[in-house]
Design a protein around this motif. Sequence first.
Motif, short mmCIF file in Angstrom:
data_model
loop_
_atom_site.label_atom_id
_atom_site.label_comp_id
_atom_site.label_asym_id
_atom_site.label_seq_id
_atom_site.Cartn_x
_atom_site.Cartn_y
_atom_site.Cartn_z
N TYR A 91 7.63 -11.11 -12.45
CA TYR A 91 6.48 -10.93 -13.37
C TYR A 91 5.85 -9.56 -13.26
O TYR A 91 5.42 -9.01 -14.26
N ALA A 92 5.77 -8.98 -12.00
CA ALA A 92 5.18 -7.63 -11.84
C ALA A 92 3.83 -7.53 -12.52
O ALA A 92 3.54 -6.56 -13.20
N LEU A 93 2.99 -8.54 -12.36
CA LEU A 93 1.63 -8.45 -12.88
C LEU A 93 0.84 -7.50 -11.99
O LEU A 93 1.09 -7.43 -10.79
N PHE A 94 -0.13 -6.79 -12.58
CA PHE A 94 -0.96 -5.89 -11.78
C PHE A 94 -1.92 -6.74 -10.96
O PHE A 94 -2.80 -7.40 -11.54
N PRO A 95 -1.78 -6.75 -9.64
CA PRO A 95 -2.53 -7.73 -8.83
C PRO A 95 -4.03 -7.49 -8.84
O PRO A 95 -4.79 -8.40 -8.56
N HIS A 96 -4.48 -6.27 -9.18
CA HIS A 96 -5.90 -5.96 -9.10
C HIS A 96 -6.60 -6.10 -10.44
O HIS A 96 -7.77 -5.79 -10.56
N PRO B 155 0.55 14.36 9.42
CA PRO B 155 1.59 13.34 9.61
C PRO B 155 1.00 11.94 9.79
O PRO B 155 1.58 10.96 9.32
N PHE B 156 -0.18 11.86 10.41
CA PHE B 156 -0.80 10.56 10.63
C PHE B 156 -1.13 9.90 9.29
O PHE B 156 -0.82 8.72 9.08
N VAL B 157 -1.72 10.66 8.37
CA VAL B 157 -2.03 10.11 7.04
C VAL B 157 -0.74 9.65 6.36
O VAL B 157 -0.67 8.56 5.79
N ILE B 158 0.30 10.48 6.43
CA ILE B 158 1.55 10.15 5.75
C ILE B 158 2.12 8.84 6.30
O ILE B 158 2.44 7.92 5.55
N LEU B 159 2.21 8.76 7.63
CA LEU B 159 2.88 7.60 8.21
C LEU B 159 2.06 6.32 8.08
O LEU B 159 2.61 5.23 8.01
N ILE B 160 0.73 6.45 8.01
CA ILE B 160 -0.10 5.25 7.79
C ILE B 160 0.00 4.80 6.33
O ILE B 160 -0.02 3.61 6.03
N THR B 161 0.10 5.76 5.41
CA THR B 161 0.06 5.41 3.99
C THR B 161 1.39 4.85 3.49
O THR B 161 1.41 4.02 2.58
N ILE B 162 2.52 5.31 4.07
CA ILE B 162 3.83 4.86 3.58
C ILE B 162 3.94 3.33 3.49
O ILE B 162 4.32 2.81 2.44
N PRO B 163 3.59 2.59 4.56
CA PRO B 163 3.73 1.13 4.43
C PRO B 163 2.86 0.54 3.32
O PRO B 163 3.27 -0.43 2.69
N ASP B 166 4.84 1.15 0.24
CA ASP B 166 6.00 0.27 0.24
C ASP B 166 5.63 -1.12 -0.28
O ASP B 166 6.44 -1.78 -0.93
N GLN B 167 4.41 -1.56 0.06
CA GLN B 167 4.00 -2.92 -0.32
C GLN B 167 3.84 -3.08 -1.82
O GLN B 167 3.90 -4.20 -2.33
N ILE B 168 3.58 -2.00 -2.53
CA ILE B 168 3.40 -2.12 -3.98
C ILE B 168 4.78 -2.27 -4.61
O ILE B 168 5.62 -1.40 -4.49
N ASP B 169 4.98 -3.39 -5.28
CA ASP B 169 6.26 -3.68 -5.90
C ASP B 169 6.59 -2.58 -6.91
O ASP B 169 5.77 -2.25 -7.76
N GLN B 170 7.79 -2.03 -6.79
CA GLN B 170 8.20 -0.99 -7.73
C GLN B 170 8.18 -1.50 -9.16
O GLN B 170 8.01 -0.74 -10.10
N ARG B 171 8.39 -2.82 -9.32
CA ARG B 171 8.42 -3.36 -10.68
C ARG B 171 7.03 -3.32 -11.33
O ARG B 171 6.93 -3.29 -12.55
N VAL B 172 5.98 -3.34 -10.49
CA VAL B 172 4.64 -3.20 -11.05
C VAL B 172 4.50 -1.82 -11.68
O VAL B 172 3.97 -1.66 -12.77
N MET B 192 -3.84 4.14 -7.71
CA MET B 192 -5.08 4.38 -6.95
C MET B 192 -5.81 3.09 -6.59
O MET B 192 -6.14 2.90 -5.42
N PRO B 193 -6.06 2.19 -7.55
CA PRO B 193 -6.78 0.96 -7.17
C PRO B 193 -6.02 0.17 -6.10
O PRO B 193 -6.62 -0.38 -5.19
N LEU B 194 -4.70 0.14 -6.21
CA LEU B 194 -3.93 -0.65 -5.24
C LEU B 194 -3.87 0.04 -3.89
O LEU B 194 -3.74 -0.60 -2.86
N LEU B 195 -3.95 1.38 -3.89
CA LEU B 195 -3.80 2.13 -2.64
C LEU B 195 -5.12 2.40 -1.93
O LEU B 195 -5.13 2.82 -0.78
#
Lengths: 355, 286, 301
Positions: A91-96, B155-163, B166-172, B192-195
């Motif tokens: 679905y890839a709905l925007f979760p927010h 590097p700290f910002v980069i390595l903390i932000t990567i996961p 990663d959690q944001i589905d590419q399909r979104v 931005m809102p998700l991150l």
Amino acid sequence: MAIISKDFRALRLDNVQRDFGAFNALKGITLDIARGEFVALLGPSGCGKSTALNCVAGLLPLTDGTISLDDTRIDQLSPEHRGFGMVFQNYALFPHMTVARNVGFGLAMRGESKANIVERVAEALRLVRLEGQADKLPGQLSGGQQQRVAIARAIVVAPPLVMMDEPLSNLDAKLRLEMRAEIRRIHAHLGSATIYVTHDQDEALSLADRIVVMRQGEVRQVGTPEALYARPATLDVAEFMGFRNLLPGRIDTGTQGAAAVVTVEDTSCTGTPVGPLQPGAVTLAIRPDDLSPRDDGPFAAHVEQVEYRGRAFFGIAATGRGTSLHFHSPVRVKQGEALRLGADPDRILIYGAAP
Amino acid sequence: MRDISTGESSILDRIWILAVWTFVGFFILNLIGVVGAVLVDSFATRWLGTWLPTGFTWHWYLDAWQEFQLGKILTVTFEVVGAVVLISGVLGVPAAYALSRRDFPGKQAVMLLFLLPLLVPPMTIGIPLATVLYRFGVGGTIWGVILANLVPSLPFVILITIPFIDQIDQRVEAAARVFGANTFKLFVYVLMPLLTPGILAALLLVLVRTIAMFELTFLTSGPTSQTLVVALYYAVDAAGVRAGQSVDAMAMIYMATTLIWLLIALRFVNPTQIVGRQATPAGHDA
Amino acid sequence: MTDAALPHRAASASLRQRLARRGVDATTLLVLPAALTILGLFVYPFLEGLVLSLLPKTGGTFSNYAKFFSDPFLYQTIPTTLGIAVPATLANILLSVPVALRVRKMKRQRFLTTILVIPITLGTVLVAEGLLNYLGPQGWLNRTLITLHLISHPVRLVHNYWGVFWSLVISGFPFTFLLTLSYVTGIDPSLERAASTLGAGPRARFRTILLPLMASGLAITFCLSFVQAFAVFPSAVLVGSPAGSTRVISIAAFQAAYETYDDSLASSIAMIMAAIQLVIVVLVLAGRGFLYRGPASGGKG
């Protein structure tokens, strides 16, 4: 303002290819899709059907070939400029975002007025029967409801083409049947073209006007559900379409006509050739649904397993040489029982290749 | 129902469990002692040979503020920290996005490039870095301190932000594109809102770490570019020159500036992230 | 769309498309500013330091290194530093493992982890100041021990080896503990339950399931903790005996750079520090090659 699809005649894929490194995921797909048509891309996982869809969506650049909408080439356009609708597998709905904002996203991106967005979102939600859920977040909805939101989001922009990538694969069996009917209803209402990717032949048969069977990055057969069901063009398509009994046999004379006699093990039967055949080794393909006990049946066998599936009994029987045959029977048969199995000649297909 | 995995019952097991908790209690007690001694002394009028001071007063804080010119030092500290957080965020988040979303030749080498500054202790890199900064004329200035602090922070910002990315589905993201979002709108409305929680966490952690970063600041700062922790070091090192209570009052001010931000950060992150779980290359080379 | 279109396609499959197919596009370039910053502020100074260390004020190319390894005042800092860093790191790890194994079964870990993160955040300078008060002759610890009649006169606990050791434990134990906890909680609890249904008791489960799955993480934890301890500086000065038993290698490097202004010698000592850290890390990680390094969860994923 009603949700009515933009006017166009045909979407044309010409020799569309896509490589991933040395791997050819798509080996040149050519296909025309007319306005209002529902086309299913059917095949096992890894056959390239999702790759083809992502190419049409613009999410994957092509390695070669063109995609055009009527006379306009669109394969160089980025996805946001194609104006299609897509329903993603998860679905890839925007979760927010709320349901309403999810559905209205495409309209907002197109710079529509607030009032217009509200009106069209409400109409789309009415169409997928989610009127009361506009202010919820996706996480608060059931799988079936999320699915409807995803469909509403895809159709609200009145796209000329709606793409669906295995949209029902995360739903349970009962919901799948319900949503099939919904999708068909919505497609009829919109009149846009739909490309539907699935690995489930039942889904493809029940939904599509035309089915494109894919294997290993190639189109193996294009046809109506009826044609595909009755006459698979090749042996591997037949196998995928549910011809579970594939028996090696021989024919003595070449054929061109409507029927031929085949020698199988120590018996012979009459079947329907698919394409011209040379004398020599052939393969018979029969569906379990067509193979049943009958007094004049050519195959003598005894029952090894049997199970009741409501409408009929389905079982496996072994011939004298040990070949397993999948069959059905309207009346109860017992394990160990000897019987003769047969099918109508037009339900026994003969292919010119060894299985 | 009894959970089999916690079903220890023999006496030896109980003694063992008791020993573990005793140790934890002992450790925390000593920790409270270490911090508490500073706290109590900073309010003491006179504290010699007794459990607690004979009287309490506020005046060491006023003394420390004037003696150590804390107003100026705090200004420098927050200028440094603000610049480091801002630059790390602006450079680090896009880099993290690229590293999360793309596979390109040499990606492993780039990951290593960002891991090394977190693995190499500041004292080791600080001396050659200070030499270079002094040669380019920024050594001893506030810009030298900011540049030096970028070495572990970016590097700290980069390595903390990567996961988090990663959690944001590419399909979104793909969905946003299909429905008409260009790169800028994709970033503003979807990414931005998700991150935000992830970026906020990373930046707050950088803030806390930069306030407390002693070695790099110590090696690259001059008289006008000292941060609070370096000033504290000099004060402790020169013990005897000034009243101990005054130094402790300064230590409390330092502690307060750090802990306030830590408490804010802990609203958004797990404490284990502060030690940098991401600094372990396990997830990348296993 | 026949042959005439082909040359156009070949041209359009230009460098940009070929790069895109390998994953290099505009998005990939976002990594560049950060990478260049780190190259300039980390890699370049390091290489510069290496070159500088080979250009001594007087003598031949390697005379700085020769000087370091012939002057006991300098080379003695290596055994001194190892003598503090190795025991402190081992103590921290040996204490962390049992505590982490207990804590992972707690529902409310957050309170404990929050308390433990405080000394890491405060840093060694503040911990050193606290230790000076707390462990001093008039400090609370000595008073407690005297009250309990364990000692008759205050014991000297700071301005010597033990002052630095305790400082490394106070700020090092929480660090190793939180790292260990994150590894331990990554182990799928159903593996342990499976082992217990097969008859493994707590000790057998630790030996056969937990330890092998943790080992790789512990090796990394050791490396990170050791490297931090080996570079100990502020506490060695403040609560140690910087001219004697805690004259660690960082102090030697600092004095060369900021007291005798011999940048070349200081760079050499920094390079020697880096080399020793590298050797230990490589040894530990090479040993890790014999350990299981796969995922610590069950069959899925």
